[in-house]
Motif scaffolding. Sequence first.
Motif, mmCIF file in Angstrom:
data_model
loop_
_atom_site.group_PDB
_atom_site.id
_atom_site.type_symbol
_atom_site.label_atom_id
_atom_site.label_comp_id
_atom_site.label_asym_id
_atom_site.label_seq_id
_atom_site.Cartn_x
_atom_site.Cartn_y
_atom_site.Cartn_z
ATOM 1 N N TYR A 266 36.291 37.693 31.458
ATOM 2 C CA TYR A 266 38.630 38.306 31.100
ATOM 3 C C TYR A 266 38.275 38.324 29.691
ATOM 4 N N GLY A 267 38.875 39.732 29.418
ATOM 5 C CA GLY A 267 39.261 39.893 28.438
ATOM 6 C C GLY A 267 40.741 39.634 27.625
ATOM 7 N N LYS A 268 40.143 39.393 26.411
ATOM 8 C CA LYS A 268 41.586 38.839 25.346
ATOM 9 C C LYS A 268 43.158 38.768 25.823
ATOM 10 N N LYS A 269 42.789 40.718 26.033
ATOM 11 C CA LYS A 269 43.920 41.983 26.157
ATOM 12 C C LYS A 269 44.623 41.448 27.473
ATOM 13 N N ASP A 270 44.317 40.616 28.601
ATOM 14 C CA ASP A 270 44.209 40.637 29.536
ATOM 15 C C ASP A 270 46.373 40.616 29.407
ATOM 16 N N GLU A 271 46.623 41.992 31.211
ATOM 17 C CA GLU A 271 48.286 41.380 30.786
ATOM 18 C C GLU A 271 48.442 41.315 32.515
ATOM 19 N N VAL A 272 47.777 41.186 33.005
ATOM 20 C CA VAL A 272 47.532 41.327 34.132
ATOM 21 C C VAL A 272 47.776 39.722 34.772
ATOM 22 N N VAL A 273 46.179 38.995 34.969
ATOM 23 C CA VAL A 273 46.287 37.662 35.265
ATOM 24 C C VAL A 273 46.264 37.069 34.290
ATOM 25 N N PRO A 274 47.131 36.228 33.229
ATOM 26 C CA PRO A 274 47.135 35.115 32.895
ATOM 27 C C PRO A 274 46.210 34.164 32.304
ATOM 28 N N TRP A 275 46.096 33.888 30.890
ATOM 29 C CA TRP A 275 44.779 32.760 30.293
ATOM 30 C C TRP A 275 44.700 31.589 30.762
ATOM 31 N N GLU A 276 46.271 31.380 30.911
ATOM 32 C CA GLU A 276 46.264 29.564 31.360
ATOM 33 C C GLU A 276 44.940 29.300 32.970
ATOM 34 N N PRO A 277 45.782 29.711 33.543
ATOM 35 C CA PRO A 277 44.952 29.297 34.667
ATOM 36 C C PRO A 277 43.344 30.168 34.745
ATOM 37 N N THR A 278 43.589 30.977 34.303
ATOM 38 C CA THR A 278 42.131 31.606 33.827
ATOM 39 C C THR A 278 41.187 30.106 33.394
ATOM 40 N N ARG A 279 41.710 29.802 32.247
ATOM 41 C CA ARG A 279 41.317 29.072 31.104
ATOM 42 C C ARG A 279 41.049 27.392 32.195
ATOM 43 N N ASP A 280 41.934 26.842 33.673
ATOM 44 C CA ASP A 280 41.894 26.011 34.675
ATOM 45 C C ASP A 280 40.155 26.313 34.952
ATOM 46 N N VAL A 281 40.046 27.620 35.761
ATOM 47 C CA VAL A 281 38.635 27.526 36.536
ATOM 48 C C VAL A 281 38.415 27.383 35.561
ATOM 49 N N TRP A 282 38.072 28.221 34.334
ATOM 50 C CA TRP A 282 37.122 27.842 34.084
ATOM 51 C C TRP A 282 35.949 26.024 33.052
ATOM 52 N N LYS A 283 37.143 25.699 32.896
ATOM 53 C CA LYS A 283 37.198 23.731 33.131
ATOM 54 C C LYS A 283 36.795 23.091 33.780
ATOM 55 N N SER A 284 37.180 23.514 35.104
ATOM 56 C CA SER A 284 37.274 23.125 36.542
ATOM 57 C C SER A 284 35.435 23.919 36.876
ATOM 58 N N LEU A 285 34.947 24.488 36.303
ATOM 59 C CA LEU A 285 32.907 24.624 37.127
ATOM 60 C C LEU A 285 32.326 23.378 36.810
ATOM 61 N N PRO A 286 31.514 23.392 37.479
ATOM 62 C CA PRO A 286 30.802 22.072 38.432
ATOM 63 C C PRO A 286 30.384 21.906 36.829
ATOM 64 N N ASN A 287 29.355 22.713 36.663
ATOM 65 C CA ASN A 287 28.371 22.842 35.466
ATOM 66 C C ASN A 287 28.307 23.543 34.366
ATOM 67 N N GLY A 288 30.195 23.408 34.283
ATOM 68 C CA GLY A 288 30.807 24.274 33.151
ATOM 69 C C GLY A 288 30.259 25.689 32.819
ATOM 70 N N ILE A 289 30.238 26.327 31.149
ATOM 71 C CA ILE A 289 30.105 27.406 31.418
ATOM 72 C C ILE A 289 29.338 27.931 30.892
ATOM 73 N N ASP A 290 27.574 27.104 30.973
ATOM 74 C CA ASP A 290 26.846 27.934 29.068
ATOM 75 C C ASP A 290 25.610 27.881 30.564
ATOM 76 N N ASP A 291 25.536 27.565 31.327
ATOM 77 C CA ASP A 291 24.233 27.797 32.365
ATOM 78 C C ASP A 291 24.404 28.632 33.350
ATOM 79 N N SER A 292 24.199 27.652 34.644
ATOM 80 C CA SER A 292 24.757 29.070 35.962
ATOM 81 C C SER A 292 25.459 28.993 36.102
ATOM 82 N N GLN A 293 26.057 28.482 35.550
ATOM 83 C CA GLN A 293 27.555 29.335 35.870
ATOM 84 C C GLN A 293 28.048 29.671 34.190
ATOM 85 N N ARG A 294 28.413 30.648 34.005
ATOM 86 C CA ARG A 294 28.235 31.319 32.703
ATOM 87 C C ARG A 294 30.195 32.352 32.190
#
Length: 351
Positions: A266-294
């Motif tokens: 994800y790009g910090k300057k993304d004007e097409v897909v908002p950050w909030e739903p992207t953040r929700d997806v990241w936070k919902s990943l079953p193994n977090g964002i620093d292992d097999s899901q990054r």
Amino acid sequence: MKIFSGSLKKKNPFKLVLSIALLGLLAACAPRLAPLGDTLNAAALNDDSFITDDGLSLPFKSWLPEGKPEAIILGLHGFNDYSNAFEGPGSFWAKSGIATYAYDQRGFGTAPHTGLWGGHKQMTADLRTALRLLRAQHPNTPLYTVGISMGGAVVMAALQEQTATGVNLDTDGVILSAPAVWARETMPFYQRASLWLVAHTTPWASFTGSGLKIQASDNIPMLRELGKDPLVIKNTRIDSVYGLTDLMDAAYGSPKSLTIPSLLLYGKKDEVVPWEPTRDVWKSLPNGIDDSQRAALYENGWHMLLRDLQAETVLTDIRAWVQSPLSPLPSGADKNAQQALRLEGTILTDN
């Protein structure tokens, strides 16, 4: 429904007739899907075409390294785009021994029924078929899927469908570049209502989006070339946007299904897909964002990360992740993502 109550029939029959006529109009104006093919079990991969299970011929491209590839990537382009989106990335990865394949998804590029939404169930079925055929061609080579924006949503929806279909997505890992996860659940009510109304009254109407003043990339020469490219859709049907939103709903609800190795960009300057739903997806990943899901956050990244001015940084990260999914990314964008979640997204609003 009160509309058919006896009191209404007696007191105001005109309203009854008008209401029935309106319901008939809305049914007649339902969002339209592109027709299916008329041949079953015809799936095949040719040099320049991907024949789907229902017999449609989708344009198919490849960017191949010299010699036997060390990994395979299947690319899915974004909304209104086509397989040419992987021209730069595919050429870049080929130099490192990675083969890239991509096809025009239904309704895009020179695929049949251009401009009509193919239906995300068919699009996910096409993805499963293409992966199965590529696996058969390269049985002992790691196979990854890269989805850009809408393409990323197709990948996520396909992963969610695994239980229902009984068919696993035959890929060793997925890379999702700014996946389209702006679901109805995250939209204001007036946007949801307006989209439904227009899609069910004038689904054939189209718009260019030029008045939205949204910038998709900092690579202005590339954007100008896209503007001149006749295969990039400029006038979008409303029912196609409605179909895309259905797809984004499925993608937004899919994070628990991302149990295979995954890299989300994800790009910090993304004007097409908002950050909030992207953040929700990241936070919902079953193994977090620093292992097999990054997850990876690019400070200077826009929506079109694979074609931005800093595209080489992103492409290098993808190459490194394919070669070693558990190693830190060369750019450090994975550390940026971890910090963003720790700060609850405020990192994205700093000036």
